[in-house]
Design a protein around this motif. Structure first.
Motif: not given
Length: 162
Positions: A138-142
């Protein structure tokens, strides 16, 4: 043209029972059901009152509530812009491949843009690799810079006692 079987909308009073069911489902999934204390009255008071403390997006599949995205806004931070915080995202197991999670995230992004929030922040259970894969899709990142921390608040003495 017929309506999509999947819809996302803000929660209303008639959603409270389903919302509590899904919140309890998340508490079971994440292992804190023994500490879960939210009631329907709490959801009405704090989510639908005069000054709501949180918002909720409801995902419905063929008219059945299958997912929630509980969120709140930090009014401004270092850049004088709000941050949208995703507190809980949960889709019941039977609907996990329906697109409900992606639809909830898309609706959150639209809401963030509408209020001028340049970011959405959230935490992920360290052992939940499926959630991490979903958020990456979904385009998230750590966030490699910031670590989540917590501090219990126990009987802290108040005032200037000596």
């Amino acid at each position: 043209m017929h309506a999509s079987p999947l819809t996302v909308r803000p929660f209303q009073r008639h959603d409270v029972t389903d919302m509590l069911r899904l919140m309890r489902g998340l508490a079971i999934f994440e292992g804190y059901i023994d500490k879960f204390g939210v009631t329907e009255a709490d959801l009405v008071e704090h989510g639908l009152g005069e000054t709501p403390r949180f918002g909720v997006l409801i995902a419905e599949l063929c008219g059945r509530t299958v997912g929630i995205a509980v969120h709140y806004v930090i009014p401004w931070t270092y850049d004088l812009k709000p941050t949208l915080v995703l507190k809980e995202l949960f889709v019941e197991e039977t609907a996990r491949s329906s697109g409900a999670g992606a639809a909830l995230i898309a609706a959150l992004k639209r809401y963030a843009a509408r209020i001028g929030a340049p970011r959405i922040n959230w935490t992920v259970l360290a052992s939940n690799d499926a959630a991490k894969r979903f958020y990456r899709r979904e385009g998230g990142s750590h966030d490699a810079i910031w670590e989540p921390w917590t501090m219990p608040v126990e009987d802290v003495p108040g005032g200037c006692e000596g």
